[in-house]
Design a protein around this motif. Sequence first.
Motif, PDB file in Angstrom:
ATOM      1  N   ARG A  34      16.077   6.629 -30.700  1.00  0.00           N
ATOM      2  CA  ARG A  34      15.515   7.680 -29.854  1.00  0.00           C
ATOM      3  C   ARG A  34      14.529   8.574 -30.592  1.00  0.00           C
ATOM      4  O   ARG A  34      13.941   9.486 -29.984  1.00  0.00           O
ATOM      5  CB  ARG A  34      16.635   8.558 -29.284  1.00  0.00           C
ATOM      6  CG  ARG A  34      17.526   7.901 -28.245  1.00  0.00           C
ATOM      7  CD  ARG A  34      18.353   8.976 -27.561  1.00  0.00           C
ATOM      8  NE  ARG A  34      17.496   9.977 -26.920  1.00  0.00           N
ATOM      9  CZ  ARG A  34      17.848  11.257 -26.715  1.00  0.00           C
ATOM     10  NH1 ARG A  34      19.025  11.682 -27.130  1.00  0.00           N
ATOM     11  NH2 ARG A  34      17.024  12.093 -26.121  1.00  0.00           N
ATOM     12  N   GLU A  37      10.984   9.122 -29.098  1.00  0.00           N
ATOM     13  CA  GLU A  37      11.081   9.897 -27.859  1.00  0.00           C
ATOM     14  C   GLU A  37      11.338  11.370 -28.148  1.00  0.00           C
ATOM     15  O   GLU A  37      10.735  12.265 -27.527  1.00  0.00           O
ATOM     16  CB  GLU A  37      12.217   9.325 -27.002  1.00  0.00           C
ATOM     17  CG  GLU A  37      12.633  10.204 -25.833  1.00  0.00           C
ATOM     18  CD  GLU A  37      13.998   9.826 -25.290  1.00  0.00           C
ATOM     19  OE1 GLU A  37      14.588  10.654 -24.570  1.00  0.00           O
ATOM     20  OE2 GLU A  37      14.476   8.713 -25.584  1.00  0.00           O
ATOM     21  N   ILE A  38      12.213  11.635 -29.093  1.00  0.00           N
ATOM     22  CA  ILE A  38      12.576  13.018 -29.408  1.00  0.00           C
ATOM     23  C   ILE A  38      11.424  13.749 -30.095  1.00  0.00           C
ATOM     24  O   ILE A  38      11.168  14.933 -29.830  1.00  0.00           O
ATOM     25  CB  ILE A  38      13.832  13.049 -30.291  1.00  0.00           C
ATOM     26  CG1 ILE A  38      15.046  12.560 -29.487  1.00  0.00           C
ATOM     27  CG2 ILE A  38      14.095  14.447 -30.838  1.00  0.00           C
ATOM     28  CD1 ILE A  38      16.302  12.377 -30.314  1.00  0.00           C
ATOM     29  N   VAL A  40       8.294  13.540 -29.680  1.00  0.00           N
ATOM     30  CA  VAL A  40       7.224  13.976 -28.771  1.00  0.00           C
ATOM     31  C   VAL A  40       7.729  14.987 -27.752  1.00  0.00           C
ATOM     32  O   VAL A  40       6.941  15.506 -26.959  1.00  0.00           O
ATOM     33  CB  VAL A  40       6.587  12.770 -28.041  1.00  0.00           C
ATOM     34  CG1 VAL A  40       5.945  11.832 -29.045  1.00  0.00           C
ATOM     35  CG2 VAL A  40       7.614  12.029 -27.189  1.00  0.00           C
ATOM     36  N   ASP A  41       9.029  15.258 -27.779  1.00  0.00           N
ATOM     37  CA  ASP A  41       9.579  16.285 -26.896  1.00  0.00           C
ATOM     38  C   ASP A  41       8.998  17.639 -27.292  1.00  0.00           C
ATOM     39  O   ASP A  41       8.997  17.996 -28.474  1.00  0.00           O
ATOM     40  CB  ASP A  41      11.108  16.309 -27.016  1.00  0.00           C
ATOM     41  CG  ASP A  41      11.747  17.219 -25.989  1.00  0.00           C
ATOM     42  OD1 ASP A  41      11.371  18.404 -25.931  1.00  0.00           O
ATOM     43  OD2 ASP A  41      12.637  16.758 -25.257  1.00  0.00           O
ATOM     44  N   PRO A  42       8.507  18.432 -26.327  1.00  0.00           N
ATOM     45  CA  PRO A  42       7.910  19.736 -26.656  1.00  0.00           C
ATOM     46  C   PRO A  42       8.843  20.650 -27.441  1.00  0.00           C
ATOM     47  O   PRO A  42       8.383  21.458 -28.259  1.00  0.00           O
ATOM     48  CB  PRO A  42       7.592  20.327 -25.275  1.00  0.00           C
ATOM     49  CG  PRO A  42       7.413  19.137 -24.387  1.00  0.00           C
ATOM     50  CD  PRO A  42       8.383  18.115 -24.898  1.00  0.00           C
ATOM     51  N   ALA A  43      10.146  20.530 -27.220  1.00  0.00           N
ATOM     52  CA  ALA A  43      11.095  21.385 -27.936  1.00  0.00           C
ATOM     53  C   ALA A  43      11.051  21.125 -29.435  1.00  0.00           C
ATOM     54  O   ALA A  43      11.310  22.034 -30.233  1.00  0.00           O
ATOM     55  CB  ALA A  43      12.510  21.155 -27.400  1.00  0.00           C
ATOM     56  N   SER A  45       8.300  18.896 -31.035  1.00  0.00           N
ATOM     57  CA  SER A  45       6.910  18.840 -31.499  1.00  0.00           C
ATOM     58  C   SER A  45       6.257  20.215 -31.492  1.00  0.00           C
ATOM     59  O   SER A  45       5.502  20.565 -32.409  1.00  0.00           O
ATOM     60  CB  SER A  45       6.111  17.870 -30.627  1.00  0.00           C
ATOM     61  OG  SER A  45       6.090  18.298 -29.271  1.00  0.00           O
ATOM     62  N   LEU A 224      19.011  23.709 -30.475  1.00  0.00           N
ATOM     63  CA  LEU A 224      19.296  22.358 -29.992  1.00  0.00           C
ATOM     64  C   LEU A 224      20.738  21.938 -30.240  1.00  0.00           C
ATOM     65  O   LEU A 224      21.290  21.117 -29.496  1.00  0.00           O
ATOM     66  CB  LEU A 224      18.350  21.352 -30.655  1.00  0.00           C
ATOM     67  CG  LEU A 224      16.882  21.407 -30.212  1.00  0.00           C
ATOM     68  CD1 LEU A 224      16.011  20.587 -31.151  1.00  0.00           C
ATOM     69  CD2 LEU A 224      16.742  20.905 -28.772  1.00  0.00           C
ATOM     70  N   ASP A 228      21.639  19.616 -27.214  1.00  0.00           N
ATOM     71  CA  ASP A 228      21.078  18.282 -27.440  1.00  0.00           C
ATOM     72  C   ASP A 228      21.262  17.926 -28.912  1.00  0.00           C
ATOM     73  O   ASP A 228      20.357  18.112 -29.730  1.00  0.00           O
ATOM     74  CB  ASP A 228      19.594  18.246 -27.055  1.00  0.00           C
ATOM     75  CG  ASP A 228      19.038  16.826 -27.020  1.00  0.00           C
ATOM     76  OD1 ASP A 228      19.674  15.916 -27.586  1.00  0.00           O
ATOM     77  OD2 ASP A 228      17.961  16.621 -26.420  1.00  0.00           O
ATOM     78  N   ALA A 231      18.661  15.527 -30.560  1.00  0.00           N
ATOM     79  CA  ALA A 231      17.396  16.176 -30.919  1.00  0.00           C
ATOM     80  C   ALA A 231      17.574  17.059 -32.154  1.00  0.00           C
ATOM     81  O   ALA A 231      16.697  17.112 -33.023  1.00  0.00           O
ATOM     82  CB  ALA A 231      16.880  17.001 -29.748  1.00  0.00           C
TER      83      ALA A 231
END
Length: 260
Positions: A34, A37-38, A40-43, A45, A224, A228, A231
């Motif tokens: 993952r 995917e993680i 590029v997550d705004p939280a 990046s 996080l 999550d 993340a």
Amino acid sequence: MMPTPVSSRIGATAAVVFLVVPLVALLMRVPWLRVPEILVDPAVSGALGLSLRTAVVSTMIAALLGVPCAWWLAARTGPLREAVRVVVSVPLVLPPVVAGVALLYALGRGSFLGDVLSHAGVSIAYTTSAVVLAQTFVALPFIITTVDAALTAHGHRGEEVAATLGFTPRRAFFLITLPTIRPALLTALALGFARALGEFGATLTVAGAIAGRTQTLPVAINALLGYDIDAALTAAALMLVIACLILGLLRTPALTGGVR
């Protein structure tokens, strides 16, 4: 290579294991499938981008303040120099949250400086500027102490010779002294950047955790962890990778002067 007793080897092994095991445990828990995917997550990046931008600015400010301070310290003797060295070293041992509280009460509402800035239409606390100030506060001692030690070891012979040739102290410093201590200066900048990038306690206290404005990557990791964990682990591993890259950079000939 010097021979060492068995007790020394046992102690070294125990120390390395103690330090490595938690890092390996972290990497083993990272959801590697993952990770793209993680990242590029705004939280994640967005927090990383903010951390890098503010750390660069903080390092530049710390260098502009720290190098002249180190120059002054290395050129002086006596109780005043030692007192300044103690003051400069305080943030190195101060709990980051205490540094944040100090900055908040120096620049926040109700403080003298905070009120002066407020009347001028400037607000520092809980803004990106507060992040930069918190990072600068913790990074500055690394730059001062590293450059001070290098200048003290270097001595003043070069400047004295330059003075006989008509060089002003400033010209001699920039043309002779700084190139001579370049490895130490680059090391100081790298250490200051790393410290600024990893700052958490002071940043959270004086700047908060506003996404996109004050939520740096260490602060985001803390948030996080509550909702999550994948993340959070990925972001933590990213910080570990960055730290390793900086440490690797510190071992390059450009920073060590060719000594390995």
